[in-house]
Scaffold this motif. Sequence first.
Motif, short mmCIF file in Angstrom:
data_model
loop_
_atom_site.label_atom_id
_atom_site.label_comp_id
_atom_site.label_asym_id
_atom_site.label_seq_id
_atom_site.Cartn_x
_atom_site.Cartn_y
_atom_site.Cartn_z
N ALA A 1 -24.08 14.71 31.57
CA ALA A 1 -23.02 15.25 32.44
C ALA A 1 -22.69 14.27 33.57
O ALA A 1 -21.53 14.11 33.95
CB ALA A 1 -23.47 16.60 33.00
N ALA A 2 -23.73 13.60 34.10
CA ALA A 2 -23.50 12.67 35.20
C ALA A 2 -22.71 11.45 34.75
O ALA A 2 -21.99 10.84 35.55
CB ALA A 2 -24.84 12.24 35.80
N LEU A 3 -22.81 11.08 33.48
CA LEU A 3 -22.11 9.90 32.96
C LEU A 3 -20.63 10.18 32.69
O LEU A 3 -19.85 9.23 32.53
CB LEU A 3 -22.77 9.42 31.67
CG LEU A 3 -24.06 8.61 31.84
CD1 LEU A 3 -24.75 8.43 30.49
CD2 LEU A 3 -23.76 7.26 32.47
N THR B 1 -17.55 7.93 33.88
CA THR B 1 -18.01 6.65 34.45
C THR B 1 -17.62 5.44 33.61
O THR B 1 -17.72 4.31 34.07
CB THR B 1 -19.54 6.64 34.59
OG1 THR B 1 -20.14 6.69 33.28
CG2 THR B 1 -20.03 7.80 35.44
N GLY B 2 -17.25 5.67 32.36
CA GLY B 2 -17.03 4.55 31.46
C GLY B 2 -18.26 4.15 30.68
O GLY B 2 -18.20 3.31 29.79
N PHE B 3 -19.41 4.77 31.01
CA PHE B 3 -20.64 4.55 30.25
C PHE B 3 -20.86 5.75 29.34
O PHE B 3 -20.72 6.90 29.76
CB PHE B 3 -21.85 4.39 31.18
CG PHE B 3 -21.87 3.09 31.92
CD1 PHE B 3 -22.67 2.05 31.50
CD2 PHE B 3 -21.07 2.90 33.04
CE1 PHE B 3 -22.70 0.84 32.18
CE2 PHE B 3 -21.08 1.69 33.73
CZ PHE B 3 -21.89 0.66 33.29
N ALA B 4 -21.23 5.48 28.10
CA ALA B 4 -21.40 6.55 27.12
C ALA B 4 -22.85 7.03 27.10
O ALA B 4 -23.77 6.21 27.21
CB ALA B 4 -21.00 6.07 25.73
N PRO B 5 -23.08 8.32 26.95
CA PRO B 5 -24.44 8.80 26.74
C PRO B 5 -24.94 8.38 25.36
O PRO B 5 -24.15 7.95 24.50
CB PRO B 5 -24.30 10.32 26.83
CG PRO B 5 -22.88 10.60 26.48
CD PRO B 5 -22.09 9.40 26.94
#
Length: 379
Positions: free
Chosen positions: A275-277, A280-284
């Motif tokens: 959820a925090a990602l 952001t442009g970063f994938a889990p």
Amino acid sequence: MNAELPPVTVPQADPGAAYRALKEPIDAAVARVLESGWYILGRECAAFEEAFARWQGAGRAIGVANGTDALALILRGLGIGAGHAVATVSHTAVATVAAIEMVGATPILIDIDPATYTMDPDELEAVLRAPPAGLPPIRAVIPVHLYGQPAAIEAIVALADRHGAAVIEDCAQCHGATADNRKAGTFGRAAAFSLYPTKNLGALGDGGVIATDDTALAERIAALRQYGWKERYVSDLPGVNARLDEIQAAILTVKLARLDAANARRAEIAARYDAALAGTGFAPPARRPGTTHVFHQYVIRCADRATAQAHFRARGIGTNVHYPVPVHAQPAYRDRVPLGPARCRKTERAAAEVLSLPMFPELADAQVEQVCAALRALN
């Protein structure tokens, strides 16, 4: 002069936290063993083996000294050694490849699916269909269920069966993971689990366990781990010393009873990181459909990993890299271990970009939020 970095308040891993969380039952278990006067392959090991086999859904479990020995003993039990090849991956702890060479076999290293970091079945098929010139016959395939996620195990087993190779599952990082509602480690001839202290099920020292439904193979491995003895002091087989000690077995029985709850806590932490990602442009981490990920590690990809590590370190958060140098690029293996046709190029890119965030069940909610705040600040 550069300002001093703040101390790490959220370690990437903390095996001591698992002991502190279970201090009373673990201390009682250790005291019981010490008082018993029996310290190798006794009642505690037998009890752990029975409990693990029941939990895993396997016919038999055999406690051994460590995860590397677990893999090597399975290979020995299957009669695989000199004059044989074993297909595995380069994006793994070096123990996987070390175990193959321990028995005299030749590893051939397959590239990965970059989304899940596990063995690419398409390249495996190409290697099984047309092995490199000069390679011994491929007698086994060792897929590594990495970071807590199962490999494409059903496809791998089907390919190996078609080409007469045994599948040995490296389950060092996936205790409790599932594929198609079956536990990882129940698809191949046998499965090897490391019980190193940082694993989902970790000893307070070294340890390993093998799971299999093959009764004859289990009996052979049980003899091989102790000099090939079936009768004490008489070696029927040329075996080794790879025994699980009673203290570790007793500790592992305590921790096994809490493993499902610990894995659930890992999944909860992973969901908060996911959820925090968002945005952001970063994938889990990718989840393979039809599987349950048990998050031995929570791994993100960073094109500029050094900057990302500095970002977390400045906020008191520890990170790690699993693994920074692919096995085929390490000095001990470089230019001598055969590779598949893709030459492990996806593996090399992953090794340059993967970053492991704090992940262990004892993380406090405040520590998890500290990591989440740092994730939300990524750019």
